[in-house]
Design a protein around this motif. Structure first.
Motif, PDB file in Angstrom:
ATOM      1  N   ASP A   1       0.857  -1.186   0.000  1.00 55.67           N
ATOM      2  CA  ASP A   1       0.000   0.000   0.000  1.00 55.67           C
ATOM      3  C   ASP A   1       0.894   1.239   0.000  1.00 55.67           C
ATOM      4  O   ASP A   1       1.484   1.599   1.013  1.00 55.67           O
ATOM      5  CB  ASP A   1      -0.897  -0.035   1.231  1.00 55.67           C
ATOM      6  N   ARG A   2       1.006   1.871  -1.150  1.00 56.42           N
ATOM      7  CA  ARG A   2       1.894   3.034  -1.297  1.00 56.42           C
ATOM      8  C   ARG A   2       1.508   4.163  -0.335  1.00 56.42           C
ATOM      9  O   ARG A   2       2.368   4.791   0.271  1.00 56.42           O
ATOM     10  CB  ARG A   2       1.867   3.519  -2.750  1.00 56.42           C
ATOM     11  N   ALA A   3       0.219   4.417  -0.170  1.00 59.87           N
ATOM     12  CA  ALA A   3      -0.224   5.482   0.732  1.00 59.87           C
ATOM     13  C   ALA A   3       0.188   5.177   2.176  1.00 59.87           C
ATOM     14  O   ALA A   3       0.640   6.063   2.901  1.00 59.87           O
ATOM     15  CB  ALA A   3      -1.735   5.677   0.630  1.00 59.87           C
ATOM     16  N   ALA A   4       0.054   3.927   2.586  1.00 57.43           N
ATOM     17  CA  ALA A   4       0.466   3.541   3.938  1.00 57.43           C
ATOM     18  C   ALA A   4       1.975   3.683   4.099  1.00 57.43           C
ATOM     19  O   ALA A   4       2.457   4.126   5.139  1.00 57.43           O
ATOM     20  CB  ALA A   4       0.018   2.113   4.245  1.00 57.43           C
ATOM     21  N   ALA A   5       2.716   3.319   3.070  1.00 55.63           N
ATOM     22  CA  ALA A   5       4.178   3.466   3.122  1.00 55.63           C
ATOM     23  C   ALA A   5       4.576   4.932   3.232  1.00 55.63           C
ATOM     24  O   ALA A   5       5.479   5.285   3.994  1.00 55.63           O
ATOM     25  CB  ALA A   5       4.807   2.830   1.888  1.00 55.63           C
ATOM     26  N   ASP A   6       3.888   5.790   2.501  1.00 52.03           N
ATOM     27  CA  ASP A   6       4.171   7.228   2.589  1.00 52.03           C
ATOM     28  C   ASP A   6       3.858   7.770   3.984  1.00 52.03           C
ATOM     29  O   ASP A   6       4.622   8.568   4.536  1.00 52.03           O
ATOM     30  CB  ASP A   6       3.371   7.992   1.533  1.00 52.03           C
ATOM     31  N   ARG A   7       2.731   7.334   4.563  1.00 54.65           N
ATOM     32  CA  ARG A   7       2.386   7.771   5.930  1.00 54.65           C
ATOM     33  C   ARG A   7       3.430   7.302   6.923  1.00 54.65           C
ATOM     34  O   ARG A   7       3.848   8.051   7.813  1.00 54.65           O
ATOM     35  CB  ARG A   7       1.008   7.241   6.332  1.00 54.65           C
ATOM     36  N   LEU A   8       3.861   6.048   6.789  1.00 58.77           N
ATOM     37  CA  LEU A   8       4.891   5.518   7.686  1.00 58.77           C
ATOM     38  C   LEU A   8       6.176   6.318   7.564  1.00 58.77           C
ATOM     39  O   LEU A   8       6.820   6.640   8.564  1.00 58.77           O
ATOM     40  CB  LEU A   8       5.150   4.042   7.389  1.00 58.77           C
ATOM     41  N   HIS A   9       6.541   6.684   6.359  1.00 60.51           N
ATOM     42  CA  HIS A   9       7.747   7.475   6.128  1.00 60.51           C
ATOM     43  C   HIS A   9       7.661   8.824   6.861  1.00 60.51           C
ATOM     44  O   HIS A   9       8.583   9.216   7.573  1.00 60.51           O
ATOM     45  CB  HIS A   9       7.960   7.689   4.624  1.00 60.51           C
ATOM     46  N   VAL A  10       6.541   9.503   6.711  1.00 61.79           N
ATOM     47  CA  VAL A  10       6.342  10.812   7.364  1.00 61.79           C
ATOM     48  C   VAL A  10       6.402  10.661   8.882  1.00 61.79           C
ATOM     49  O   VAL A  10       7.084  11.434   9.564  1.00 61.79           O
ATOM     50  CB  VAL A  10       5.013  11.450   6.902  1.00 61.79           C
ATOM     51  N   LEU A  11       5.706   9.676   9.414  1.00 65.56           N
ATOM     52  CA  LEU A  11       5.703   9.464  10.866  1.00 65.56           C
ATOM     53  C   LEU A  11       7.094   9.094  11.383  1.00 65.56           C
ATOM     54  O   LEU A  11       7.505   9.548  12.452  1.00 65.56           O
ATOM     55  CB  LEU A  11       4.699   8.373  11.234  1.00 65.56           C
ATOM     56  N   THR A  12       7.812   8.282  10.627  1.00 62.96           N
ATOM     57  CA  THR A  12       9.174   7.902  11.038  1.00 62.96           C
ATOM     58  C   THR A  12      10.071   9.128  11.089  1.00 62.96           C
ATOM     59  O   THR A  12      10.853   9.297  12.046  1.00 62.96           O
ATOM     60  CB  THR A  12       9.742   6.841  10.082  1.00 62.96           C
ATOM     61  N   LEU A  13       9.981   9.988  10.091  1.00 61.89           N
ATOM     62  CA  LEU A  13      10.793  11.212  10.097  1.00 61.89           C
ATOM     63  C   LEU A  13      10.466  12.096  11.291  1.00 61.89           C
ATOM     64  O   LEU A  13      11.365  12.700  11.895  1.00 61.89           O
ATOM     65  CB  LEU A  13      10.588  11.984   8.801  1.00 61.89           C
ATOM     66  N   GLU A  14       9.197  12.166  11.678  1.00 61.30           N
ATOM     67  CA  GLU A  14       8.814  12.958  12.848  1.00 61.30           C
ATOM     68  C   GLU A  14       9.425  12.392  14.132  1.00 61.30           C
ATOM     69  O   GLU A  14       9.858  13.145  14.999  1.00 61.30           O
ATOM     70  CB  GLU A  14       7.293  13.008  12.983  1.00 61.30           C
ATOM     71  N   VAL A  15       9.484  11.086  14.227  1.00 59.64           N
ATOM     72  CA  VAL A  15      10.009  10.447  15.430  1.00 59.64           C
ATOM     73  C   VAL A  15      11.525  10.631  15.548  1.00 59.64           C
ATOM     74  O   VAL A  15      12.053  10.882  16.619  1.00 59.64           O
ATOM     75  CB  VAL A  15       9.657   8.938  15.449  1.00 59.64           C
ATOM     76  N   VAL A  16      12.228  10.526  14.439  1.00 57.05           N
ATOM     77  CA  VAL A  16      13.690  10.569  14.503  1.00 57.05           C
ATOM     78  C   VAL A  16      14.253  11.991  14.512  1.00 57.05           C
ATOM     79  O   VAL A  16      15.445  12.162  14.722  1.00 57.05           O
ATOM     80  CB  VAL A  16      14.351   9.748  13.374  1.00 57.05           C
ATOM     81  N   ARG A  17      13.437  12.971  14.301  1.00 54.72           N
ATOM     82  CA  ARG A  17      13.940  14.357  14.328  1.00 54.72           C
ATOM     83  C   ARG A  17      14.037  14.885  15.709  1.00 54.72           C
ATOM     84  O   ARG A  17      13.528  14.627  16.653  1.00 54.72           O
ATOM     85  CB  ARG A  17      13.033  15.264  13.496  1.00 54.72           C
TER      86      ARG A  17
END
Length: 53
Positions: free
Chosen positions: A37-53
Motif C-alpha cells: 500500500d503506497r499510501a500507507a508506506a508514505d504515511r509511515l515514512h512521514v511518521l518515522t521522520l517525525e520520530v527521529v527528528r
C-alpha cells in the motif's frame, strides 16, 4: 510486545539485499504486489521522520 519486535530484529540482523523492501508480517512482498500500500508506506515514512527528528 515481543512478537512485534522479533520480526524487526530479524530484518535488522539479516537485512534484505534489495535497496527498498516491504514486508507483510515476516514475509517480504514486492513493491508491485497487491498487498503493498503506497499510501500507507508514505504515511509511515512521514511518521518515522517525525520520530527521529
Amino acid at each position: 510486545m515481543r512478537e512485534g519486535i522479533e520480526p524487526i530484529v530479524a530484518v535488522i540482523d539479516h537485512p534484505p539485499t534489495e535497496p527498498l523492501s516491504a514486508f507483510r508480517r515476516d514475509q517480504p512482498i514486492g513493491l508491485y504486489h497487491p498487498f503493498f500500500d503506497r499510501a500507507a508506506a508514505d504515511r509511515l515514512h512521514v511518521l518515522t521522520l517525525e520520530v527521529v527528528r
